[in-house]
Design an enzyme around this catalytic site. Structure first.
Site, PDB file in Angstrom:
ATOM      1  CB  SER A  93      -0.897   0.029   1.238  1.00 30.15           C
ATOM      2  OG  SER A  93      -1.541   1.285   1.307  1.00 30.15           O
ATOM      3  NE  ARG A  95      -4.781   5.293   2.793  1.00 32.78           N
ATOM      4  CZ  ARG A  95      -5.631   5.017   3.799  1.00 32.78           C
ATOM      5  NH1 ARG A  95      -6.192   3.840   3.893  1.00 32.78           N
ATOM      6  NH2 ARG A  95      -5.916   5.942   4.690  1.00 32.78           N
ATOM      7  NE  ARG A 187      -5.879 -10.218 -18.539  1.00 32.93           N
ATOM      8  CZ  ARG A 187      -6.442  -9.025 -18.714  1.00 32.93           C
ATOM      9  NH1 ARG A 187      -6.086  -8.264 -19.720  1.00 32.93           N
ATOM     10  NH2 ARG A 187      -7.398  -8.605 -17.907  1.00 32.93           N
TER      11      ARG A 187
HETATM   12  C1  FAD Z   1      -7.678  -8.668 -24.022  1.00 29.68           C
HETATM   13  C2  FAD Z   1      -8.505  -8.087 -22.910  1.00 29.68           C
HETATM   14  C3  FAD Z   1      -8.957  -6.792 -22.990  1.00 29.68           C
HETATM   15  C4  FAD Z   1      -9.730  -6.236 -21.946  1.00 29.68           C
HETATM   16  N1  FAD Z   1     -10.165  -4.940 -22.039  1.00 29.68           N
HETATM   17  C5  FAD Z   1     -10.871  -4.402 -21.012  1.00 29.68           C
HETATM   18  C6  FAD Z   1     -11.310  -3.041 -21.044  1.00 29.68           C
HETATM   19  O1  FAD Z   1     -11.080  -2.334 -22.015  1.00 29.68           O
HETATM   20  N2  FAD Z   1     -11.974  -2.539 -19.976  1.00 29.68           N
HETATM   21  C7  FAD Z   1     -12.277  -3.307 -18.876  1.00 29.68           C
HETATM   22  O2  FAD Z   1     -12.905  -2.804 -17.941  1.00 29.68           O
HETATM   23  N3  FAD Z   1     -11.883  -4.594 -18.831  1.00 29.68           N
HETATM   24  C8  FAD Z   1     -11.196  -5.153 -19.834  1.00 29.68           C
HETATM   25  N4  FAD Z   1     -10.771  -6.456 -19.759  1.00 29.68           N
HETATM   26  C9  FAD Z   1     -11.102  -7.226 -18.558  1.00 29.68           C
HETATM   27  C10 FAD Z   1     -12.279  -8.188 -18.802  1.00 29.68           C
HETATM   28  O3  FAD Z   1     -13.461  -7.491 -19.108  1.00 29.68           O
HETATM   29  C11 FAD Z   1     -12.492  -9.068 -17.546  1.00 29.68           C
HETATM   30  O4  FAD Z   1     -12.869  -8.244 -16.475  1.00 29.68           O
HETATM   31  C12 FAD Z   1     -11.228  -9.809 -17.192  1.00 29.68           C
HETATM   32  O5  FAD Z   1     -10.715 -10.476 -18.325  1.00 29.68           O
HETATM   33  C13 FAD Z   1     -11.511 -10.793 -16.075  1.00 29.68           C
HETATM   34  O6  FAD Z   1     -12.271 -11.840 -16.618  1.00 29.68           O
HETATM   35  P1  FAD Z   1     -12.614 -13.096 -15.748  1.00 29.68           P
HETATM   36  O7  FAD Z   1     -13.506 -13.995 -16.583  1.00 29.68           O
HETATM   37  O8  FAD Z   1     -11.369 -13.685 -15.202  1.00 29.68           O
HETATM   38  O9  FAD Z   1     -13.512 -12.388 -14.599  1.00 29.68           O
HETATM   39  P2  FAD Z   1     -13.936 -12.731 -13.148  1.00 29.68           P
HETATM   40  O10 FAD Z   1     -14.588 -11.501 -12.630  1.00 29.68           O
HETATM   41  O11 FAD Z   1     -12.837 -13.289 -12.343  1.00 29.68           O
HETATM   42  O12 FAD Z   1     -15.095 -13.789 -13.338  1.00 29.68           O
HETATM   43  C14 FAD Z   1     -14.843 -15.169 -13.594  1.00 29.68           C
HETATM   44  C15 FAD Z   1     -16.007 -15.775 -14.309  1.00 29.68           C
HETATM   45  O13 FAD Z   1     -17.135 -15.780 -13.441  1.00 29.68           O
HETATM   46  C16 FAD Z   1     -18.307 -15.475 -14.184  1.00 29.68           C
HETATM   47  N5  FAD Z   1     -18.874 -14.227 -13.666  1.00 29.68           N
HETATM   48  C17 FAD Z   1     -18.233 -13.250 -12.982  1.00 29.68           C
HETATM   49  N6  FAD Z   1     -19.074 -12.268 -12.645  1.00 29.68           N
HETATM   50  C18 FAD Z   1     -20.254 -12.612 -13.160  1.00 29.68           C
HETATM   51  C19 FAD Z   1     -21.518 -11.979 -13.175  1.00 29.68           C
HETATM   52  N7  FAD Z   1     -21.728 -10.797 -12.636  1.00 29.68           N
HETATM   53  N8  FAD Z   1     -22.528 -12.602 -13.787  1.00 29.68           N
HETATM   54  C20 FAD Z   1     -22.350 -13.807 -14.376  1.00 29.68           C
HETATM   55  N9  FAD Z   1     -21.163 -14.466 -14.425  1.00 29.68           N
HETATM   56  C21 FAD Z   1     -20.143 -13.856 -13.808  1.00 29.68           C
HETATM   57  C22 FAD Z   1     -17.906 -15.332 -15.643  1.00 29.68           C
HETATM   58  O14 FAD Z   1     -18.061 -16.583 -16.280  1.00 29.68           O
HETATM   59  C23 FAD Z   1     -16.446 -14.999 -15.548  1.00 29.68           C
HETATM   60  O15 FAD Z   1     -15.707 -15.417 -16.684  1.00 29.68           O
HETATM   61  C24 FAD Z   1     -10.034  -7.020 -20.792  1.00 29.68           C
HETATM   62  C25 FAD Z   1      -9.577  -8.336 -20.733  1.00 29.68           C
HETATM   63  C26 FAD Z   1      -8.815  -8.884 -21.754  1.00 29.68           C
HETATM   64  C27 FAD Z   1      -8.325 -10.312 -21.642  1.00 29.68           C
END
Ligand code: FAD
Length: 221
Positions: A93, A95, A187
Site C-alpha cells: 500500500s 498509503r 491473457r
Molecule cells: C484482451 C482483454 C482486454 C480487456 N479490455 C478491457 C477493457 O477495455 N476494460 C475493462 O474494464 N476490462 C477489460 N478487460 C477485462 C475483462 O473485461 C475481464 O474483467 C477480465 O478479463 C476478467 O475476466 P474473468 O472472466 O477472469 O472475470 P472474473 O470476474 O474473475 O469472473 C470469472 C467468471 O465468473 C463469471 N462471472 C463473474 N461475474 C459474473 C456476473 N456478474 N454474472 C455472471 N457471471 C459472472 C464469468 O463466467 C467470468 O468469466 C479485458 C480483458 C482482456 C483479456
C-alpha cells in the site's frame, strides 16, 4: 516484472483423487524407481484429468492453491486484478510506504496497431536519443517531485498521485488451477497487452512444472 512462486498445495494426483472420491476410491503414483520424485500418473489417471478438463468438471482442479509474489507496473497490475472470481490479492500500500518505486521504463516502444482493439503492433518506433533522454528526464522529475512533496509533509497517499504509471508495485496472488488457467487463457490472447502476456507466460511456466498433466489439459480445452 517478476513472478516468484511462494507456495503451493496439491499436485496432479490430488486432482485425480478429488474426482475419484465420487466412487469412494483413491489412486496413487506409479513409481518409476525408488526416488520419490521419479513417479508419474497411471495412464488411466492422466486420461481422467483430460476428461475432466474437456467436460468442464472443474471442481477437482479447484482443490489446489498456488501463491505467487508478483511485481508489475501500475497498469499491468490493474489489468490482472480484473480477474476476481477464485483469486485473492494483497498489495503493497502506497498509503503506508513512501520509498521511491522502481520504474520499469520501456526499452522498446511499440507502434500503435491499425486495429484499435489490438493496442499495439509488433513494429517498433525508432526513438532518437533526444526522445529517450526526455522520457528519462520526465520520470526523474516525477520521482524528485514525489520526494519533495513528502519532505514538505504531504501524506504518502496523496504524494503518490505524481508517480509515473511505469512505477512498479508488488502483490501476492493466490488461486487454484482453475483460476490461473482462466487468467492465462484470457491473457495469452493476441489482443492482450504484451506485458500482461509476459506475466501469464511466467505463471504458466510454474504451473506446468507443478501440475504438468492438469495444466496441459486445462490449457488445451
Ligand atoms: C484482451 C482483454 C482486454 C480487456 N479490455 C478491457 C477493457 O477495455 N476494460 C475493462 O474494464 N476490462 C477489460 N478487460 C477485462 C475483462 O473485461 C475481464 O474483467 C477480465 O478479463 C476478467 O475476466 P474473468 O472472466 O477472469 O472475470 P472474473 O470476474 O474473475 O469472473 C470469472 C467468471 O465468473 C463469471 N462471472 C463473474 N461475474 C459474473 C456476473 N456478474 N454474472 C455472471 N457471471 C459472472 C464469468 O463466467 C467470468 O468469466 C479485458 C480483458 C482482456 C483479456
Amino acid at each position: 516484472m517478476k513472478v516468484e512462486l511462494l507456495d503451493y498445495m496439491g499436485d496432479d494426483l490430488a486432482v485425480v483423487n478429488a474426482a475419484r472420491v465420487s466412487f469412494d476410491k483413491q489412486s496413487h503414483w506409479q513409481w518409476l524407481n525408488d526416488l520419490e520424485h521419479d513417479a508419474e500418473l497411471y495412464e488411466k489417471d492422466a486420461k481422467l484429468i483430460g476428461y475432466l478438463a474437456k467436460h468442464n468438471h472443474w471442481t477437482p482442479f479447484a482443490h489446489t492453491a498456488i501463491k505467487f509474489r508478483v511485481t508489475t507496473t501500475f497498469p499491468i497490475t490493474k489489468q490482472l486484478h480484473k480477474h476476481t472470481v477464485g483469486g485473492v490479492v494483497n498489495e503493497v500500500s502506497r498509503r503506508y510506504v513512501s520509498y521511491l518505486p522502481t520504474l520499469d521504463i520501456p526499452t522498446e516502444w511499440r507502434k500503435s496497431a491499425e486495429n484499435a482493439k489490438q493496442g499495439s503492433s509488433d513494429d517498433l518506433v525508432l526513438m532518437d536519443s533526444a526522445m529517450r533522454e526526455q522520457v528519462d528526464k520526465v520520470m526523474e522529475a516525477c520521482l524528485a517531485l514525489y520526494d519533495d512533496l513528502l519532505l514538505k509533509g504531504v501524506c504518502p497517499e496523496q504524494a503518490r498521485m505524481v508517480l509515473p504509471l511505469c512505477s512498479e508495485t508488488t502483490w501476492i496472488w493466490t488461486g487454484s488451477l482453475v483460476f490461473f488457467a482462466r487468467v492465462c487463457k484470457l491473457r495469452f490472447h493476441s489482443a492482450a497487452q504484451k506485458e500482461t502476456r509476459d506475466v501469464a507466460e511466467q505463471i504458466s511456466k510454474h504451473m506446468s512444472e507443478l501440475f504438468p498433466v492438469s495444466w496441459a489439459a486445462l490449457m488445451e480445452n
